[in-house]
Design a protein around this motif. Structure first.
Motif, PDB file in Angstrom:
ATOM      1  N   THR A 148      36.447  44.317  48.031  1.00 49.58           N
ATOM      2  CA  THR A 148      36.544  43.667  49.342  1.00 49.58           C
ATOM      3  C   THR A 148      36.768  44.698  50.433  1.00 49.58           C
ATOM      4  O   THR A 148      36.149  44.629  51.507  1.00 49.58           O
ATOM      5  CB  THR A 148      37.687  42.645  49.340  1.00 49.58           C
ATOM      6  OG1 THR A 148      37.437  41.641  48.349  1.00 49.58           O
ATOM      7  CG2 THR A 148      37.823  41.982  50.700  1.00 49.58           C
ATOM      8  N   TYR A 152      33.478  46.558  51.118  1.00 50.06           N
ATOM      9  CA  TYR A 152      32.475  45.727  51.804  1.00 50.06           C
ATOM     10  C   TYR A 152      32.862  45.513  53.264  1.00 50.06           C
ATOM     11  O   TYR A 152      32.030  45.665  54.175  1.00 50.06           O
ATOM     12  CB  TYR A 152      32.328  44.391  51.079  1.00 50.06           C
ATOM     13  CG  TYR A 152      31.077  43.619  51.461  1.00 50.06           C
ATOM     14  CD1 TYR A 152      30.146  44.138  52.337  1.00 50.06           C
ATOM     15  CD2 TYR A 152      30.824  42.357  50.933  1.00 50.06           C
ATOM     16  CE1 TYR A 152      28.995  43.442  52.681  1.00 50.06           C
ATOM     17  CE2 TYR A 152      29.686  41.643  51.267  1.00 50.06           C
ATOM     18  CZ  TYR A 152      28.776  42.191  52.147  1.00 50.06           C
ATOM     19  OH  TYR A 152      27.645  41.502  52.487  1.00 50.06           O
ATOM     20  N   LEU A 209      34.485  36.476  55.118  1.00 49.67           N
ATOM     21  CA  LEU A 209      34.181  37.499  54.120  1.00 49.67           C
ATOM     22  C   LEU A 209      35.468  38.080  53.550  1.00 49.67           C
ATOM     23  O   LEU A 209      35.637  38.166  52.326  1.00 49.67           O
ATOM     24  CB  LEU A 209      33.335  38.610  54.737  1.00 49.67           C
ATOM     25  CG  LEU A 209      33.100  39.847  53.846  1.00 49.67           C
ATOM     26  CD1 LEU A 209      32.359  39.460  52.572  1.00 49.67           C
ATOM     27  CD2 LEU A 209      32.351  40.918  54.616  1.00 49.67           C
ATOM     28  N   SER A 252      36.543  36.686  49.794  1.00 48.99           N
ATOM     29  CA  SER A 252      36.261  37.765  48.854  1.00 48.99           C
ATOM     30  C   SER A 252      37.563  38.281  48.257  1.00 48.99           C
ATOM     31  O   SER A 252      37.649  38.545  47.047  1.00 48.99           O
ATOM     32  CB  SER A 252      35.533  38.914  49.558  1.00 48.99           C
ATOM     33  OG  SER A 252      35.298  39.979  48.663  1.00 48.99           O
ATOM     34  N   LYS A 253      38.585  38.390  49.074  1.00 47.15           N
ATOM     35  CA  LYS A 253      39.885  38.841  48.579  1.00 47.15           C
ATOM     36  C   LYS A 253      40.472  37.836  47.597  1.00 47.15           C
ATOM     37  O   LYS A 253      40.952  38.211  46.512  1.00 47.15           O
ATOM     38  CB  LYS A 253      40.849  39.051  49.740  1.00 47.15           C
ATOM     39  CG  LYS A 253      42.249  39.478  49.298  1.00 47.15           C
ATOM     40  CD  LYS A 253      43.189  39.624  50.479  1.00 47.15           C
ATOM     41  CE  LYS A 253      44.594  39.987  50.010  1.00 47.15           C
ATOM     42  NZ  LYS A 253      45.542  40.124  51.136  1.00 47.15           N
ATOM     43  N   GLU A 269      38.572  38.055  44.362  1.00 50.53           N
ATOM     44  CA  GLU A 269      38.768  39.308  43.628  1.00 50.53           C
ATOM     45  C   GLU A 269      40.155  39.416  43.008  1.00 50.53           C
ATOM     46  O   GLU A 269      40.301  39.935  41.893  1.00 50.53           O
ATOM     47  CB  GLU A 269      38.509  40.496  44.553  1.00 50.53           C
ATOM     48  CG  GLU A 269      38.489  41.830  43.837  1.00 50.53           C
ATOM     49  CD  GLU A 269      38.077  42.981  44.722  1.00 50.53           C
ATOM     50  OE1 GLU A 269      38.114  44.137  44.258  1.00 50.53           O
ATOM     51  OE2 GLU A 269      37.729  42.740  45.909  1.00 50.53           O
ATOM     52  N   TYR A 272      33.337  41.812  39.163  1.00 54.40           N
ATOM     53  CA  TYR A 272      33.147  41.330  40.535  1.00 54.40           C
ATOM     54  C   TYR A 272      32.025  42.107  41.221  1.00 54.40           C
ATOM     55  O   TYR A 272      31.208  41.522  41.955  1.00 54.40           O
ATOM     56  CB  TYR A 272      34.446  41.454  41.329  1.00 54.40           C
ATOM     57  CG  TYR A 272      34.383  40.797  42.689  1.00 54.40           C
ATOM     58  CD1 TYR A 272      34.098  39.438  42.799  1.00 54.40           C
ATOM     59  CD2 TYR A 272      34.604  41.519  43.858  1.00 54.40           C
ATOM     60  CE1 TYR A 272      34.023  38.814  44.030  1.00 54.40           C
ATOM     61  CE2 TYR A 272      34.539  40.912  45.097  1.00 54.40           C
ATOM     62  CZ  TYR A 272      34.252  39.560  45.185  1.00 54.40           C
ATOM     63  OH  TYR A 272      34.174  38.957  46.413  1.00 54.40           O
ATOM     64  N   LEU A 297      28.335  40.592  42.777  1.00 55.89           N
ATOM     65  CA  LEU A 297      27.733  40.864  44.080  1.00 55.89           C
ATOM     66  C   LEU A 297      26.355  41.502  43.926  1.00 55.89           C
ATOM     67  O   LEU A 297      25.425  41.164  44.669  1.00 55.89           O
ATOM     68  CB  LEU A 297      28.648  41.778  44.896  1.00 55.89           C
ATOM     69  CG  LEU A 297      30.014  41.192  45.290  1.00 55.89           C
ATOM     70  CD1 LEU A 297      30.808  42.197  46.117  1.00 55.89           C
ATOM     71  CD2 LEU A 297      29.842  39.888  46.072  1.00 55.89           C
ATOM     72  N   THR A 312      27.842  36.385  51.889  1.00 53.41           N
ATOM     73  CA  THR A 312      29.162  35.812  52.189  1.00 53.41           C
ATOM     74  C   THR A 312      29.237  34.363  51.736  1.00 53.41           C
ATOM     75  O   THR A 312      30.236  33.932  51.156  1.00 53.41           O
ATOM     76  CB  THR A 312      29.453  35.900  53.694  1.00 53.41           C
ATOM     77  OG1 THR A 312      29.431  37.268  54.114  1.00 53.41           O
ATOM     78  CG2 THR A 312      30.815  35.303  54.027  1.00 53.41           C
ATOM     79  N   ILE A 368      29.710  34.169  48.045  1.00 48.73           N
ATOM     80  CA  ILE A 368      31.117  34.378  47.700  1.00 48.73           C
ATOM     81  C   ILE A 368      31.912  33.102  47.937  1.00 48.73           C
ATOM     82  O   ILE A 368      32.733  32.695  47.103  1.00 48.73           O
ATOM     83  CB  ILE A 368      31.696  35.542  48.526  1.00 48.73           C
ATOM     84  CG1 ILE A 368      31.021  36.856  48.129  1.00 48.73           C
ATOM     85  CG2 ILE A 368      33.204  35.644  48.349  1.00 48.73           C
ATOM     86  CD1 ILE A 368      31.376  38.032  49.020  1.00 48.73           C
ATOM     87  N   TRP A 410      33.817  30.938  44.950  1.00 50.00           N
ATOM     88  CA  TRP A 410      35.257  30.657  45.080  1.00 50.00           C
ATOM     89  C   TRP A 410      35.521  29.154  45.078  1.00 50.00           C
ATOM     90  O   TRP A 410      36.449  28.670  44.422  1.00 50.00           O
ATOM     91  CB  TRP A 410      35.823  31.271  46.358  1.00 50.00           C
ATOM     92  CG  TRP A 410      37.271  30.949  46.545  1.00 50.00           C
ATOM     93  CD1 TRP A 410      38.345  31.643  46.065  1.00 50.00           C
ATOM     94  CD2 TRP A 410      37.824  29.801  47.208  1.00 50.00           C
ATOM     95  NE1 TRP A 410      39.520  31.015  46.396  1.00 50.00           N
ATOM     96  CE2 TRP A 410      39.228  29.881  47.095  1.00 50.00           C
ATOM     97  CE3 TRP A 410      37.271  28.717  47.885  1.00 50.00           C
ATOM     98  CZ2 TRP A 410      40.076  28.921  47.641  1.00 50.00           C
ATOM     99  CZ3 TRP A 410      38.113  27.750  48.426  1.00 50.00           C
ATOM    100  CH2 TRP A 410      39.496  27.859  48.306  1.00 50.00           C
TER     101      TRP A 410
END
Length: 267
Positions: A31, A34, A93, A97-98, A101, A112, A116, A140, A143, A147
């Motif tokens: 993350t 990116y 994002l 993403s955090k 991850e 991960y 991507l 994005t 992702i 999630w």
């Protein structure tokens, strides 16, 4: 007095910089990489150091003029300037993403990264008939989709107007993007790619006769390290998550910008 005020300002500035540095270092590696590349790309465009027309995906330029960087830079360009749209997209994002991850891919940096890369590959393949020049927002949305499916029990709230479960988040994002004048194809292809990955990685292996079709390449595992420590505890984590989902209800809603309501999955 003026000298004291200057000292106070210096101390506050130093404190703010230290907090910013701590926040930045606290981001998980993929993350952080990116987000950093995306911010640097926007900065270069905002300062007119780079023309965004040199960054978009153009296979003719890639093949005939050997501008190979376009294959990568189109995923890092979100906006030509630091406008509200850039802040909005960076927030989604960074946040999701955090969350993905550090929770679903905890201890699995290689996996991960492979997710991507898999999504980016499918997006590049779709460019021939979708004619999309930048896939940053599509990745994005991918992702977001992954999630939302891995946290389907979460309850979201859109600007205090209504509650909805997490799987609807990508569709709410698509609707909001269309309302502000965005291209719905960019979001839709991100949702489609996210669904393909989620189905192959999480759904199909659990079906009768199913098997694991997506496997992280050994090269990525060698670069980012193995997952033995994580895999040893993964069974316990999955069992705890299963029990939590079975007993979980709708809970309390939160605004979309503040994310899910389940504190176990927050930052």
């Amino acid at each position: 007095i003026q000298g004291r005020l200057n000292k106070v300002k210096v101390v506050r500035c130093s404190t703010d910089m230290a907090q910013l540095e701590e926040w930045y270092k606290a981001m998980p590696p993929v993350t952080r990489t990116y987000v950093t590349l995306s911010v640097l790309t926007t900065t270069a465009c905002a300062l007119d150091l780079v023309l965004h027309l040199k960054l978009h995906l153009d296979w003719k330029s890639v093949i005939q003029r050997y501008q190979v960087w376009r294959i990568f830079t189109n995923f890092f360009f979100f906006s030509p300037s630091f406008g509200i749209d850039f802040v909005f997209r960076m927030f989604f994002l960074y946040r999701y993403s955090k969350l993905l991850e550090v929770n679903s891919f905890r201890g699995r940096t290689a996996d991960y990264t492979f997710m991507l890369l898999f999504g980016a590959t499918l997006l590049l393949m779709s460019s021939s008939f979708l004619r999309i020049q930048f896939f940053s927002l599509s990745l994005t949305v991918m992702i977001l989709y992954v999630w939302s499916r891995k946290n389907s029990h979460q309850v979201m709230n859109f600007l205090g107007l209504f509650n909805f479960r997490a799987p609807y988040l990508p569709w709410v994002f698509l609707f909001f993007n269309v309302v502000v004048g965005g291209n719905w194809k960019i979001d839709m292809v991100g949702i489609a790619v996210g669904h393909i990955y989620y189905y192959l990685a999480d759904v199909f292996p659990q079906m009768p006769g199913g098997t694991r079709l997506l496997r992280t390449p050994r090269l990525l595992l060698q670069i980012f390290g193995n997952n033995d420590d994580y895999l040893a505890a993964e069974g316990v984590a999955n069992e705890a998550e299963r029990l939590e989902r079975r007993g979980g209800g709708w809970g309390q809603g939160r605004e979309l910008a503040r994310g899910p309501v389940n504190h176990a999955h927050q930052e």
